[in-house]
Write an enzyme that holds these catalytic residues in place. Sequence first.
Site, PDB file in Angstrom:
ATOM      1  CG  ASP A 279      26.181   9.315  83.310  1.00 45.68           C
ATOM      2  OD1 ASP A 279      25.305  10.205  83.450  1.00 45.68           O
ATOM      3  OD2 ASP A 279      27.135   9.181  84.094  1.00 45.68           O
ATOM      4  CG  ASP A 280      20.631  11.476  82.661  1.00 45.93           C
ATOM      5  OD1 ASP A 280      19.626  10.748  82.661  1.00 45.93           O
ATOM      6  OD2 ASP A 280      20.616  12.667  83.014  1.00 45.93           O
TER       7      ASP A 280
ATOM      8  CE  LYS B 256      27.523  10.082  87.396  1.00 46.96           C
ATOM      9  NZ  LYS B 256      28.224  10.544  86.175  1.00 46.96           N
TER      10      LYS B 256
ATOM     11  CG  ASP C  98      23.570  13.030  89.039  1.00 42.46           C
ATOM     12  OD1 ASP C  98      24.026  13.864  89.842  1.00 42.46           O
ATOM     13  OD2 ASP C  98      23.835  13.049  87.821  1.00 42.46           O
TER      14      ASP C  98
ATOM     15  CD1 TRP D 160      27.169  16.453  90.931  1.00 39.33           C
ATOM     16  CD2 TRP D 160      25.637  17.687  91.980  1.00 39.33           C
ATOM     17  NE1 TRP D 160      25.954  16.144  90.399  1.00 39.33           N
ATOM     18  CE2 TRP D 160      24.990  16.890  91.018  1.00 39.33           C
ATOM     19  CE3 TRP D 160      24.875  18.548  92.771  1.00 39.33           C
ATOM     20  CZ2 TRP D 160      23.611  16.936  90.819  1.00 39.33           C
ATOM     21  CZ3 TRP D 160      23.508  18.594  92.565  1.00 39.33           C
ATOM     22  CH2 TRP D 160      22.892  17.800  91.605  1.00 39.33           C
TER      23      TRP D 160
ATOM     24  CG  ASP E 272      26.550  20.778  95.911  1.00 39.89           C
ATOM     25  OD1 ASP E 272      27.625  21.017  95.318  1.00 39.89           O
ATOM     26  OD2 ASP E 272      25.434  20.854  95.358  1.00 39.89           O
ATOM     27  CG  MET E 273      24.956  19.054 101.248  1.00 40.93           C
ATOM     28  SD  MET E 273      24.566  20.473 102.261  1.00 40.93           S
ATOM     29  CE  MET E 273      24.076  19.686 103.777  1.00 40.93           C
TER      30      MET E 273
ATOM     31  NE  ARG F 105      31.485  14.384  90.227  1.00 39.29           N
ATOM     32  CZ  ARG F 105      30.584  14.565  89.252  1.00 39.29           C
ATOM     33  NH1 ARG F 105      30.089  13.544  88.589  1.00 39.29           N
ATOM     34  NH2 ARG F 105      30.215  15.779  88.919  1.00 39.29           N
TER      35      ARG F 105
ATOM     36  CG  ASP G   5      28.851  17.485  85.912  1.00 34.61           C
ATOM     37  OD1 ASP G   5      28.811  17.022  87.071  1.00 34.61           O
ATOM     38  OD2 ASP G   5      27.930  17.342  85.088  1.00 34.61           O
TER      39      ASP G   5
HETATM   40  C1  GLA Z   1      25.200  15.307  86.461  1.00 34.30           C
HETATM   41  C2  GLA Z   1      26.401  14.457  86.829  1.00 34.30           C
HETATM   42  C3  GLA Z   1      27.146  14.062  85.565  1.00 34.30           C
HETATM   43  C4  GLA Z   1      26.225  13.324  84.621  1.00 34.30           C
HETATM   44  C5  GLA Z   1      25.001  14.179  84.314  1.00 34.30           C
HETATM   45  C6  GLA Z   1      23.952  13.421  83.528  1.00 34.30           C
HETATM   46  O1  GLA Z   1      25.589  16.553  85.942  1.00 34.30           O
HETATM   47  O2  GLA Z   1      27.237  15.134  87.711  1.00 34.30           O
HETATM   48  O3  GLA Z   1      28.275  13.270  85.866  1.00 34.30           O
HETATM   49  O4  GLA Z   1      25.833  12.104  85.200  1.00 34.30           O
HETATM   50  O5  GLA Z   1      24.391  14.638  85.511  1.00 34.30           O
HETATM   51  O6  GLA Z   1      22.838  14.208  83.266  1.00 34.30           O
END
Ligand code: GLA
Length: 397
Positions: free
Chosen positions: A83-84, A160, A162, A196, A198-199, A213, A217
Amino acid sequence: MGKRRCVVAALAAIMLMMELAALTVAENRRSMLSNGLGMTPPMGWNSWNHFGCNIDEKMIRETADALVSTGLSKLGYEYVNIDDCWAEISRDDKGNLVPKKSTFPSGIKALADYVHKKGLKLGIYSDAGYFTCSRRMPGSLGYEEQDAETFASWGIDYLKYDNCNNDGSKPTQRYPVMTRALMKVGRPIFFSLCEWGDMHPAEWGAPLGNSWRTTNDISDNWESMISRADQNEIYAEYARPGGWNDPDMLEVGNGGMTKDEYIVHFSLWAISKAPLLLGCDIRNMTRETMDIITNKEVIAVNQDPYGFQAKKVRMEGDQEIWSAPLSGYKIAVVLLNRGPVRYSTTARWDDIGLDPKTVVQARDLWEHKTLKTTFVGNLTATLRPHSCKLYVLKPIA
Ligand code: GLA
């Protein structure tokens, strides 16, 4: 043929043509991301829920080792997703993303090779903005083609994507640019849209990504988990092979919920055809965690080839019934007690789409038992607080 019949026949022909045209449009839209991936929900692991930004190549390699040594990979958990926070804050002088030297000194290609040798797949993370959500590395906005090429050249299998720190334009403008870039590089890369919800990405995600998504989170507690399941359920009709609603990654094994609650978590994700992306430290798991995430029968519900996402078919106070048709005329049913006290809950055939006279055999997927009696019309179970039963019902007459 009479005049009226002629008109009816002509109308029918026009309607058929319109239907065919609509189908072609749907197929063209679909084919914007024709990577053939995600025919069942993806399974694997992601670094974020447990480790946040504290990631490095050694931990990722050890996780890949653990996926194999624990037997999880044999059950279908194949993606190892970073991830990030994996990259340097600045691109190199040619504009390329650079793996963070202090934590990924061997680079991502070496990691992909390592993971591939184990029969696993490597996932990575970027963002349809100028920086990712951590703000510790660049996003791909304006660099979509270059980054897609980089990911493909490293052997990446899953992206993934974001939505933080963007230019204010709509996600429906920014996400397709990466879809097209991924298609151009010619490597099948699972594309996970992380907008997330949103839209309402369920409404536009299918031509663009393999999952989207539907929620903000998740955190490792009951309220957060159950509300994400609720928000995700609204879009059940949109899930299908190749494109899945994503209520966020699993928290099972992170310690914030009881065993019963984690069983609810895993059951709802399975029956909702959610990605099963483990979010704990799989190098150090308890027996209890292993028992939950290795339940083959529950995984089989998630991976059923039909790909129908469960819907809530009855809600009475804290008692709920969720159900989804499975292949082979079977039906998956969750009886859920969301409340704080023990409760006796009933699933009725007319709620789950069975003729009331159908005789049914019930398999309890957490007890690993086929119930001794058969059932007609309904099935009742007594449930502890914050717990559920997951049955597969098989009509026998
Ligand atoms: C967002 C995503 C999370 C994760 C973080 C990483 O909040 O929704 O799933 O990837 O960023 O910063």
